[in-house]
Motif scaffolding. Structure first.
Motif, mmCIF file in Angstrom:
data_model
loop_
_atom_site.group_PDB
_atom_site.id
_atom_site.type_symbol
_atom_site.label_atom_id
_atom_site.label_comp_id
_atom_site.label_asym_id
_atom_site.label_seq_id
_atom_site.Cartn_x
_atom_site.Cartn_y
_atom_site.Cartn_z
ATOM 1 N N ALA A 191 3.053 -5.707 -5.793
ATOM 2 C CA ALA A 191 3.165 -4.911 -7.022
ATOM 3 C C ALA A 191 1.812 -4.525 -7.636
ATOM 4 C CB ALA A 191 4.038 -5.605 -8.059
ATOM 5 N N SER A 192 0.741 -4.678 -6.884
ATOM 6 C CA SER A 192 -0.582 -4.292 -7.365
ATOM 7 C C SER A 192 -0.693 -2.770 -7.449
ATOM 8 C CB SER A 192 -1.651 -4.822 -6.407
ATOM 9 O OG SER A 192 -2.919 -4.272 -6.727
ATOM 10 N N GLN A 193 -1.524 -2.311 -8.377
ATOM 11 C CA GLN A 193 -1.797 -0.880 -8.472
ATOM 12 C C GLN A 193 -3.165 -0.526 -7.895
ATOM 13 O OE1 GLN A 193 -0.963 0.223 -12.607
ATOM 14 N NE2 GLN A 193 0.966 1.098 -11.897
ATOM 15 N N HIS A 194 -3.825 -1.508 -7.285
ATOM 16 C CA HIS A 194 -5.122 -1.260 -6.646
ATOM 17 C C HIS A 194 -4.867 -0.753 -5.228
ATOM 18 C CE1 HIS A 194 -6.395 -4.414 -9.669
ATOM 19 N NE2 HIS A 194 -6.943 -3.279 -10.074
ATOM 20 N N ILE A 195 -4.551 0.520 -5.149
ATOM 21 C CA ILE A 195 -4.104 1.156 -3.911
ATOM 22 C C ILE A 195 -5.106 2.230 -3.498
ATOM 23 C CG2 ILE A 195 -2.217 2.515 -2.873
ATOM 24 C CD1 ILE A 195 -1.447 -0.347 -3.756
ATOM 25 N N HIS B 242 -5.449 -3.061 -2.014
ATOM 26 C CA HIS B 242 -6.726 -3.775 -2.057
ATOM 27 C C HIS B 242 -6.525 -5.270 -2.309
ATOM 28 C CE1 HIS B 242 -10.256 -1.407 -1.417
ATOM 29 N NE2 HIS B 242 -9.908 -0.468 -2.272
ATOM 30 N N ASP B 243 -5.442 -5.642 -2.963
ATOM 31 C CA ASP B 243 -5.237 -7.054 -3.306
ATOM 32 C C ASP B 243 -4.663 -7.874 -2.158
ATOM 33 O OD1 ASP B 243 -6.288 -6.609 -5.804
ATOM 34 O OD2 ASP B 243 -4.341 -6.362 -6.770
ATOM 35 N N CYS B 244 -3.638 -7.358 -1.465
ATOM 36 C CA CYS B 244 -3.006 -8.139 -0.388
ATOM 37 C C CYS B 244 -3.280 -7.563 1.001
ATOM 38 C CB CYS B 244 -1.503 -8.271 -0.628
ATOM 39 S SG CYS B 244 -0.571 -6.753 -0.369
ATOM 40 N N ASP B 245 -4.023 -6.472 1.069
ATOM 41 C CA ASP B 245 -4.399 -5.812 2.331
ATOM 42 C C ASP B 245 -3.216 -5.310 3.158
ATOM 43 O OD1 ASP B 245 -7.149 -6.113 1.874
ATOM 44 O OD2 ASP B 245 -7.106 -8.166 2.677
ATOM 45 N N LYS B 246 -2.040 -5.186 2.570
ATOM 46 C CA LYS B 246 -0.870 -4.651 3.289
ATOM 47 C C LYS B 246 -0.958 -3.132 3.309
ATOM 48 C CE LYS B 246 1.543 -8.528 3.599
ATOM 49 N NZ LYS B 246 2.442 -9.145 4.416
ATOM 50 N N ARG B 247 -0.447 -2.579 4.395
ATOM 51 C CA ARG B 247 -0.353 -1.124 4.517
ATOM 52 C C ARG B 247 1.100 -0.709 4.346
ATOM 53 N NH1 ARG B 247 -4.783 1.413 8.401
ATOM 54 N NH2 ARG B 247 -6.501 0.043 7.825
ATOM 55 N N PHE B 248 1.303 0.439 3.749
ATOM 56 C CA PHE B 248 2.654 0.958 3.533
ATOM 57 C C PHE B 248 2.575 2.463 3.387
ATOM 58 C CE2 PHE B 248 0.806 -0.045 -0.550
ATOM 59 C CZ PHE B 248 1.219 0.955 -1.415
ATOM 60 N N ASP B 249 3.741 3.092 3.312
ATOM 61 C CA ASP B 249 3.772 4.540 3.107
ATOM 62 C C ASP B 249 4.838 4.876 2.074
ATOM 63 O OD1 ASP B 249 6.324 4.838 4.406
ATOM 64 O OD2 ASP B 249 5.326 4.977 6.340
ATOM 65 N N ASP B 250 5.051 6.170 1.876
ATOM 66 C CA ASP B 250 5.987 6.629 0.848
ATOM 67 C C ASP B 250 7.399 6.074 1.021
ATOM 68 O OD1 ASP B 250 4.107 8.253 -0.492
ATOM 69 O OD2 ASP B 250 4.440 9.881 0.921
ATOM 70 N N LEU B 251 7.803 5.792 2.255
ATOM 71 C CA LEU B 251 9.185 5.377 2.506
ATOM 72 C C LEU B 251 9.359 3.884 2.753
ATOM 73 C CD1 LEU B 251 10.387 8.318 4.791
ATOM 74 C CD2 LEU B 251 10.370 8.149 2.294
ATOM 75 N N THR B 252 8.279 3.125 2.787
ATOM 76 C CA THR B 252 8.369 1.682 3.024
ATOM 77 C C THR B 252 9.317 1.041 2.012
ATOM 78 O OG1 THR B 252 6.131 1.615 3.914
ATOM 79 C CG2 THR B 252 7.048 -0.477 3.128
#
Length: 150
Positions: free
Chosen positions: A60-64, A82-92
């Motif tokens: 739920a971080s906004q540091h994207i 930036h906080d958890c280093d996870k990658r995602f996209d618009d549909l994740t």
């Protein structure tokens, strides 16, 4: 001269309003799927999903930061947290993720559901398999129920 749209299936033919069409008169065929803009579909998903700004679905971080676009759907934005280093996209983590149909087909499916078309009719209109139409309408109905129960 006025023009009129004559609709059949998901295709519309733009024809002059007079009753006979000369052989030399061009006819423009427009499929409804071409009227739906991929960029606008994804922009709408972003606005509805993240009205207060993009947040990471994991923490739920906004540091994207933006990380380019998807290889198969050029309007689909990629991100990295930036906080958890996870990658995602618009549909994740949405009902649209992990399916082979493009987002605009899902939007059109939802539109046809609103017109109360059967799965068979939806499959015909979108030129997809009936089993795909069934899976999509089931997922969309399930997603609407989950959202309304929250």
């Amino acid at each position: 001269m006025q023009d009129e749209l004559i609709g059949r299936k998901s295709q519309y033919i733009l024809m002059p309003s007079h009753s006979t069409t000369p052989d030399w008169s061009p006819t423009v065929q427009i499929t409804i799927t071409n009227l739906i803009d991929d960029v606008q579909c994804y922009q709408t998903v972003r606005e509805l999903r993240w009205p207060d700004g993009i947040t990471c679905p994991s923490c739920a971080s906004q540091h994207i930061i933006k990380r380019g676009f998807d290889d198969t759907e050029s309007a689909r934005q990629r991100y990295e947290c930036h906080d958890c280093d996870k990658r995602f996209d618009d549909l994740t983590d949405t009902i649209f993720a992990g399916h082979h149909q493009p987002l605009k087909v899902w939007v059109l499916c939802l539109y046809f559901m609103g017109l109360n078309l059967s799965n068979e009719q939806i499959a015909h209109e979108l030129s997809i398999n009936e089993s795909d139409a069934y899976q999509m309408t089931t997922a969309l109905r399930g997603g609407m129920v989950k959202k309304s129960q929250q």
